[in-house]
Design a protein around this motif. Structure first.
Motif, PDB file in Angstrom:
ATOM      1  N   LEU A  76      -2.946   0.105 -11.407  1.00  0.00           N
ATOM      2  CA  LEU A  76      -2.531   0.987 -10.400  1.00  0.00           C
ATOM      3  C   LEU A  76      -1.372   1.866 -10.806  1.00  0.00           C
ATOM      4  CD1 LEU A  76      -2.500  -1.248  -7.199  1.00  0.00           C
ATOM      5  CD2 LEU A  76      -4.323   0.022  -8.105  1.00  0.00           C
ATOM      6  N   GLU A 114       0.988   3.994  -6.416  1.00  0.00           N
ATOM      7  CA  GLU A 114       0.216   3.003  -5.776  1.00  0.00           C
ATOM      8  C   GLU A 114       0.956   1.451  -5.596  1.00  0.00           C
ATOM      9  OE1 GLU A 114      -4.167   4.973  -6.615  1.00  0.00           O
ATOM     10  OE2 GLU A 114      -3.174   3.389  -8.059  1.00  0.00           O
ATOM     11  N   ASN A 115       1.392   1.430  -6.665  1.00  0.00           N
ATOM     12  CA  ASN A 115       2.506  -0.033  -6.720  1.00  0.00           C
ATOM     13  C   ASN A 115       3.407   0.042  -5.480  1.00  0.00           C
ATOM     14  OD1 ASN A 115       2.090  -2.086  -8.993  1.00  0.00           O
ATOM     15  ND2 ASN A 115       1.182  -0.214  -9.685  1.00  0.00           N
ATOM     16  N   TRP A 123       3.619   2.097  -2.817  1.00  0.00           N
ATOM     17  CA  TRP A 123       3.107   2.229  -1.663  1.00  0.00           C
ATOM     18  C   TRP A 123       2.630   0.791  -1.160  1.00  0.00           C
ATOM     19  CZ3 TRP A 123      -1.381   1.211   0.771  1.00  0.00           C
ATOM     20  CH2 TRP A 123      -1.694   1.794   2.154  1.00  0.00           C
ATOM     21  N   LEU A 124       2.234  -0.068  -2.008  1.00  0.00           N
ATOM     22  CA  LEU A 124       1.691  -1.329  -1.641  1.00  0.00           C
ATOM     23  C   LEU A 124       2.789  -2.044  -0.944  1.00  0.00           C
ATOM     24  CD1 LEU A 124      -1.098  -2.340  -4.139  1.00  0.00           C
ATOM     25  CD2 LEU A 124      -1.381  -1.909  -1.590  1.00  0.00           C
ATOM     26  N   SER A 152       4.112  -0.715   2.330  1.00  0.00           N
ATOM     27  CA  SER A 152       3.197  -0.810   3.392  1.00  0.00           C
ATOM     28  C   SER A 152       3.163  -2.461   3.749  1.00  0.00           C
ATOM     29  CB  SER A 152       1.827  -0.439   3.101  1.00  0.00           C
ATOM     30  OG  SER A 152       1.708   0.858   2.689  1.00  0.00           O
ATOM     31  N   TYR A 153       3.366  -3.368   2.596  1.00  0.00           N
ATOM     32  CA  TYR A 153       3.326  -4.736   3.150  1.00  0.00           C
ATOM     33  C   TYR A 153       4.718  -5.201   3.603  1.00  0.00           C
ATOM     34  CZ  TYR A 153       2.514  -9.686   2.508  1.00  0.00           C
ATOM     35  OH  TYR A 153       2.630 -11.013   2.585  1.00  0.00           O
TER      36      TYR A 153
END
Length: 242
Positions: free
Chosen positions: A97, A101-102, A104-105, A108-109
């Protein structure tokens, strides 16, 4: 020290592996807003202590308090949810990723929010790695991968960040930048750094706790630690009692 100023406290904390005592009755207090460095030669017990603070290992005895709350028996996810950002020595990232993206994950988590993009942008920007946002993490240099993971930690908006040997494997240039980043982050967060590299510690340290054979050998300002004969002897491989 007033109780309201104490963010992290351990009380007579010990960890045994069979007949080996890795941490032996360590009592320590870290204030809100502090940058505390936990140092010692390899095998001193500092990484085991770090893993107990972050609930990766359970103490054999003793207690761990976070802002006065006993978290000794908490699971790691609950410690993270209480505002503790954790970065281990080996980067825990998704190589396939992008950096964005890393992060963002992670945002979000760990942060149930409708606006993770703001947290992502802030985390990347605060570390000065926005230019890396679109690159796959597996293609990045070692130091850059470390910074991406640190951005993942910051995207969770922790009040305290615990770092285990954050410059391991870095070049001199990457190490210098990491020191600058840690000092900047300390303006808004409590930082705890576990390290054995004294050259790096000199760049950032104010208060230092020195581990030796599972116990606290010394605790003082960096200026005084550098003058401490026992500490010098331990790092040179001599007996501290010599």
């Amino acid at each position: 020290m007033p109780e309201s100023e104490i963010l992290i406290e351990t009380i007579d904390l010990s960890k045994r592996f069979g007949g080996v005592t890795a941490i032996d009755g360590v009592s320590l207090q870290i204030r809100r807003g502090e940058l505390r460095c936990l140092i010692g030669p390899n095998g001193a017990g500092k990484s085991t202590f770090f893993k107990m603070l972050t609930a990766q290992q359970k103490p054999s005895s003793g207690r761990i308090l976070l802002a006065g709350t006993d978290i000794t028996d908490w699971q790691a996810h609950r410690v993270s949810g209480a505002g503790v950002g954790i970065k281990n020595q080996v980067p825990d990232v998704f190589d396939n990723l992008t950096a964005r993206e890393n992060v963002w994950l992670a945002a979000s988590y760990f942060r149930k929010t409708a606006r993770p993009k703001v947290l992502v942008d802030d985390a990347l920007g605060s570390l000065g790695i926005t230019a890396l946002a679109g690159r796959r993490v597996g293609e990045l240099a070692h130091g850059q991968r470390q910074w991406v993971e640190l951005a993942m930690v910051l995207a969770r908006d922790p009040s305290v960040v615990l770092l285990d040997e954050p410059t391991a494997g870095m070049s001199d240039e990457e190490t210098a930048k990491t020191a600058e980043l840690i000092l900047e982050l300390n303006k808004s967060r409590t930082i705890v750094v576990v390290e054995h590299d004294m050259q790096f510690i000199r760049k950032i340290a104010k208060m230092v706790t020195v581990f030796h054979q599972g116990k606290i050998l010394a605790e003082d300002t960096m200026a005084n630690i550098q003058k401490n004969r026992m500490v010098r002897d331990v790092y040179l491989g001599r007996s501290a009692a010599a």
